[in-house]
Design a protein around this motif. Sequence first.
Motif: not given
Length: 380
Positions: A54-70
């Motif tokens: 979130a910090g690297l990409f300027g995403c306002p909320r860490p809980d809106h970072v979703i993990f996938t396989a690729n």
Amino acid sequence: MIYLDNAATTLQKPPQVIDAVVRAMTAMGNAARGAHGGALEASRTVYGARVKLAGLFGCPRPDHVIFTANSTEALNIAISGVLRPGDHAVTTDCEHNSVLRPLYRLEEERGVKLDIVPADKLGRVDCGDFERLVQPGTRAVVCTHASNLTGNVLDVARIGEIAHRQGALLIVDASQTAGALPIDMEAMGIDVLCFTGHKGLMGPQGTGGLCVRPGVEIAPWKAGGSGVHSYDRHQPQEYPTRLEAGTLNGHGIAGLSAALDYIGEVGLEAIEAREHTLMDRFYRAVSAMEGVTVYGDFSQPRRSAIVTLNIRDYDSAAVSDELSEVYGIATRPGAHCAPRMHQALGTTDRGAVRFSFSWFNTVEDVDAAIRAVGELSSFS
């Protein structure tokens, strides 16, 4: 082996990435699946990685970072979760099949209407075409940040302005730029950013994800175990659980988290500067050689560290094989999963040979590649 295929995957990893994966294999349980030490260690590691991304990409909320396989999975989730039957979408000739094929499928299955911004012979797109094609009622604009074939960077901020003016969402494929070029979702107007962990982010394969701007609704692409609300019939609606059914690749995420620490220590500016210097050194030498054709717009001040070329009328696969077998240089020939870009460049008949550089390459690597291309181009 001199490894110049970093646009496909980085072969050299920071040592701490390997160490983190090994530690995780012996210490981590299943994130969000228990309160014992191993499960909590996994949960803490996963959440820590969300915060860093979130910090690297300027995403306002860490809980809106979703993990996938690729990034392929991330793009499928975003595209399928946003576009509804009858919606209109706009994309470009610059795209990888990870964007094109999900859109083509939704054309057939949901009647999605698709317009494609053309690329010129240097692989460039004109923002005026976005102005023309993005209409009131357009649901989404889906585009790459940088072409995996030419290295050309698109003006994502301008495209975002055009999309938002018509009420459309901007979905960006950052496969070639995450970890290599600056990205700020808020400043660039990106609604959904899709990334992979195994390229510029220097992490393990099997890692990637998407960052979602608060307020953007993406329907779940898959459903299943979530560790919470187990008695509900439907997938939980809160992010990130909404889009993360099933066990995460915790071991890979641990390695990705260590890679993010390394990038933070080295500095994104330093990484971009070195990769650009290596790319530019190679480009200036080979573009001056008789019989060598280089593709892309190298007048751009900022671009992905990619140089794609052909030598005389040789087939790209034969050139890449010669580079590997005789010179010990790894490159990528063929179509690069970018069929429309090859059509724009006029290279569908033989493909092209892609050289792509990373932080771990050296001037000696570049000079060896220059000598190899020079020798191959001297044969008539």
